[in-house]
Motif scaffolding. Structure first.
Motif, PDB file in Angstrom:
ATOM      1  N   CYS A   8       0.840  -1.209   0.000  1.00  0.00           N
ATOM      2  CA  CYS A   8       0.000   0.000   0.000  1.00  0.00           C
ATOM      3  C   CYS A   8       0.868   1.249   0.000  1.00  0.00           C
ATOM      4  CB  CYS A   8      -0.919   0.010   1.219  1.00  0.00           C
ATOM      5  SG  CYS A   8      -2.212  -1.242   1.180  1.00  0.00           S
ATOM      6  N   ARG A   9       1.901   1.247   0.820  1.00  0.00           N
ATOM      7  CA  ARG A   9       2.791   2.407   0.935  1.00  0.00           C
ATOM      8  C   ARG A   9       3.492   2.687  -0.390  1.00  0.00           C
ATOM      9  NH1 ARG A   9       8.060   2.451   2.481  1.00  0.00           N
ATOM     10  NH2 ARG A   9       7.966   0.336   3.263  1.00  0.00           N
ATOM     11  N   LEU A  62       8.935  10.336   0.823  1.00  0.00           N
ATOM     12  CA  LEU A  62       8.919   9.828   2.194  1.00  0.00           C
ATOM     13  C   LEU A  62       8.193   8.487   2.274  1.00  0.00           C
ATOM     14  CD1 LEU A  62       8.307  13.133   4.193  1.00  0.00           C
ATOM     15  CD2 LEU A  62      10.451  11.853   3.962  1.00  0.00           C
ATOM     16  N   LEU A  63       7.109   8.338   1.517  1.00  0.00           N
ATOM     17  CA  LEU A  63       6.415   7.044   1.476  1.00  0.00           C
ATOM     18  C   LEU A  63       7.315   5.965   0.886  1.00  0.00           C
ATOM     19  CD1 LEU A  63       2.886   8.214   0.282  1.00  0.00           C
ATOM     20  CD2 LEU A  63       3.359   6.978   2.406  1.00  0.00           C
ATOM     21  N   LEU A  73       1.593  13.186   5.803  1.00  0.00           N
ATOM     22  CA  LEU A  73       1.457  14.203   4.763  1.00  0.00           C
ATOM     23  C   LEU A  73       0.510  13.723   3.659  1.00  0.00           C
ATOM     24  CD1 LEU A  73       2.269  16.910   3.574  1.00  0.00           C
ATOM     25  CD2 LEU A  73       4.355  15.832   2.699  1.00  0.00           C
ATOM     26  N   ALA A  74       0.646  12.471   3.237  1.00  0.00           N
ATOM     27  CA  ALA A  74      -0.239  11.917   2.208  1.00  0.00           C
ATOM     28  C   ALA A  74      -1.683  11.921   2.690  1.00  0.00           C
ATOM     29  CB  ALA A  74       0.196  10.493   1.845  1.00  0.00           C
ATOM     30  N   GLY A  75      -1.891  11.560   3.947  1.00  0.00           N
ATOM     31  CA  GLY A  75      -3.246  11.581   4.507  1.00  0.00           C
ATOM     32  C   GLY A  75      -3.847  12.975   4.493  1.00  0.00           C
ATOM     33  N   LEU A  76      -3.052  13.962   4.873  1.00  0.00           N
ATOM     34  CA  LEU A  76      -3.522  15.354   4.859  1.00  0.00           C
ATOM     35  C   LEU A  76      -3.881  15.795   3.441  1.00  0.00           C
ATOM     36  CD1 LEU A  76      -3.937  18.015   6.459  1.00  0.00           C
ATOM     37  CD2 LEU A  76      -1.553  18.534   5.951  1.00  0.00           C
ATOM     38  N   GLY A 127      -0.979   1.279   5.945  1.00  0.00           N
ATOM     39  CA  GLY A 127       0.469   1.253   5.750  1.00  0.00           C
ATOM     40  C   GLY A 127       1.224   1.918   6.881  1.00  0.00           C
ATOM     41  N   LEU A 128       0.633   2.958   7.448  1.00  0.00           N
ATOM     42  CA  LEU A 128       1.285   3.678   8.542  1.00  0.00           C
ATOM     43  C   LEU A 128       1.448   2.805   9.782  1.00  0.00           C
ATOM     44  CD1 LEU A 128       2.425   6.340   9.625  1.00  0.00           C
ATOM     45  CD2 LEU A 128       0.097   7.005  10.233  1.00  0.00           C
TER      46      LEU A 128
END
Length: 187
Positions: A8-9, A62-63, A73-76, A127-128
């Motif tokens: 997923c990441r 970063l991912l 950051l991706a979530g935001l 993924g987090l």
């Protein structure tokens, strides 16, 4: 589960990197799309466009490396995009390009995009949960063991993510081709 989280990441990394890089050098085109959303004052749009594109690239990098901040950051970004799309759909404004770019392509606004983004958000959150345990710089940093980056499960997961991204692109292209053929046949 760790392999699925890494998959997923990596897919999300490809989504954000390809979207960010697709917009680099096309600042004016992307600015027009952002203006069409009619959410922020026009004077802020050029600054937003530059910042957003670089944030997409940063989130993707970063991912890719497996740094937890990339997931945050991706979530935001995903929440912001989903809210902007939803606001415009509720206003009855669906004849706007989403401005996504990259492997996810560009589409007109729809509730499908809202669902897609929510799905990406869930994959990102999943993924987090495992970023410090498998196939990431953070896992290497926390354990001191280079095998968390250099084992066969990591390699297979990377290959699987690459294959998944290629399949996504192929299906998108086939869908677009089908629409074009249908339009030609209707003429």
């Amino acid at each position: 589960m760790e392999e699925l989280a890494m998959f997923c990441r990596l897919v999300l990394a490809a989504v954000f990197l390809s979207a960010g890089f697709a917009k680099l050098g096309k600042w004016e085109h992307h600015r027009v799309i952002v203006e069409e959303y009619q959410i922020m004052p026009l004077r802020l749009v050029p600054l937003f466009v530059r910042g957003e594109v670089w944030l997409e690239v940063l989130a993707g990098l970063l991912l890719l490396l497996g740094v937890g901040m990339g997931s945050w950051l991706a979530g935001l970004l995903l929440i912001s995009y989903t809210l902007a799309i939803g606001i415009n759909l509720l206003r009855g404004r669906n004849r706007i390009s989403c401005g996504c770019g990259g492997v996810v392509g560009d589409h007109q606004l729809s509730w499908w995009l809202v669902l897609r983004n929510l799905g990406l958000f869930v994959a990102n959150a999943f993924g987090l949960q495992y970023v410090q345990t498998f196939g990431s710089v953070e896992a290497w940093w926390s354990t001191g063991d280079p095998w968390v980056l250099l084992n066969s499960n990591v390699a297979l997961t990377v290959l699987g993510a690459f294959a998944g991204i290629l399949l996504w692109i192929l299906l998108s292209d086939l869908t677009m081709l089908r629409r074009q053929i249908r339009m030609l046949l209707q003429k």
